[in-house]
Write a protein that holds these residues in place. Structure first.
Motif, short mmCIF file in Angstrom:
data_model
loop_
_atom_site.label_atom_id
_atom_site.label_comp_id
_atom_site.label_asym_id
_atom_site.label_seq_id
_atom_site.Cartn_x
_atom_site.Cartn_y
_atom_site.Cartn_z
N ILE A 39 0.84 -1.20 0.00
CA ILE A 39 0.00 0.00 0.00
C ILE A 39 0.87 1.25 0.00
O ILE A 39 0.63 2.21 -0.75
N PHE A 40 1.93 1.26 0.82
CA PHE A 40 2.85 2.39 0.89
C PHE A 40 3.54 2.60 -0.46
O PHE A 40 3.68 3.73 -0.94
N LEU A 41 3.96 1.51 -1.10
CA LEU A 41 4.59 1.60 -2.41
C LEU A 41 3.62 2.15 -3.44
O LEU A 41 3.99 2.98 -4.28
N GLY A 42 2.37 1.72 -3.39
CA GLY A 42 1.37 2.23 -4.32
C GLY A 42 1.14 3.72 -4.14
O GLY A 42 1.03 4.46 -5.13
N LEU A 43 1.10 4.19 -2.89
CA LEU A 43 0.93 5.62 -2.65
C LEU A 43 2.12 6.41 -3.15
O LEU A 43 1.96 7.51 -3.72
N LEU A 44 3.33 5.88 -2.97
CA LEU A 44 4.51 6.57 -3.47
C LEU A 44 4.53 6.62 -5.00
O LEU A 44 4.92 7.64 -5.59
N ILE A 45 4.10 5.56 -5.65
CA ILE A 45 4.04 5.55 -7.11
C ILE A 45 3.04 6.57 -7.61
O ILE A 45 3.31 7.32 -8.56
N ILE A 46 1.89 6.65 -6.97
CA ILE A 46 0.88 7.64 -7.37
C ILE A 46 1.42 9.06 -7.18
O ILE A 46 1.25 9.92 -8.05
N ARG A 47 2.10 9.31 -6.06
CA ARG A 47 2.66 10.64 -5.81
C ARG A 47 3.72 10.99 -6.84
O ARG A 47 3.79 12.12 -7.32
N CYS A 48 4.57 10.04 -7.19
CA CYS A 48 5.61 10.29 -8.19
C CYS A 48 5.00 10.59 -9.55
O CYS A 48 5.49 11.47 -10.27
N PHE A 49 3.95 9.89 -9.93
CA PHE A 49 3.30 10.17 -11.21
C PHE A 49 2.64 11.54 -11.20
O PHE A 49 2.66 12.24 -12.21
N ILE A 51 3.78 14.15 -9.57
CA ILE A 51 4.87 15.09 -9.72
C ILE A 51 5.38 15.10 -11.16
O ILE A 51 5.71 16.15 -11.71
N LEU A 52 5.44 13.94 -11.78
CA LEU A 52 5.89 13.88 -13.18
C LEU A 52 4.92 14.58 -14.12
O LEU A 52 5.34 15.21 -15.09
N LEU A 53 3.62 14.48 -13.85
CA LEU A 53 2.64 15.09 -14.73
C LEU A 53 2.56 16.61 -14.55
O LEU A 53 2.33 17.33 -15.51
N ASP A 54 2.77 17.09 -13.33
CA ASP A 54 2.71 18.54 -13.07
C ASP A 54 3.83 18.91 -12.09
O ASP A 54 3.59 19.10 -10.90
N PRO A 55 5.07 19.02 -12.56
CA PRO A 55 6.20 19.22 -11.64
C PRO A 55 6.22 20.60 -11.00
O PRO A 55 6.77 20.76 -9.91
N TYR A 56 5.65 21.61 -11.63
CA TYR A 56 5.76 22.96 -11.10
C TYR A 56 4.76 23.26 -10.00
O TYR A 56 4.90 24.25 -9.30
N SER A 57 3.77 22.42 -9.81
CA SER A 57 2.80 22.68 -8.75
C SER A 57 3.39 22.36 -7.37
O SER A 57 2.95 22.92 -6.37
N SER A 58 4.40 21.49 -7.31
CA SER A 58 4.97 21.12 -6.02
C SER A 58 6.13 22.02 -5.62
O SER A 58 6.65 21.90 -4.52
#
Length: 81
Positions: A39-49, A51-58
């Motif tokens: 579950i933790f890995l899945g949440l990290l993958i979602i967060r990374c995607f 950031i990849l889709l909209d890097p300037y919002s973070s």
């Protein structure tokens, strides 16, 4: 080619044999830990995607250049203290 391992009777299991394979507490704890890690890995993958889709919002709105302008005004001596 008749082998004793290829018969249909060896593939069938009765209900009593299936219930004999109950998990121990250590196995249950291990499966729970692996599940939490998945579950933790899945949440990290979602967060990374995200950031990849909209890097300037973070990124924060202030930049390093804004801080450099403050140091140019003579506040560098106070920053070291």
């Amino acid at each position: 080619m008749s082998s004793p391992h290829c018969g249909n009777s060896s593939a069938e299991m009765s209900v009593s044999e299936v219930s004999a394979f109950s998990l121990t507490l250590e196995q249950k704890t291990g499966f729970a830990f692996v599940g939490i890690l998945c579950i933790f890995l899945g949440l990290l993958i979602i967060r990374c995607f995200k950031i990849l889709l909209d890097p300037y919002s973070s990124m924060p709105s202030s930049t390093w250049e804004d801080e450099v302008e403050e140091f140019d005004k003579g506040t560098f001596e106070y920053a070291l203290a």
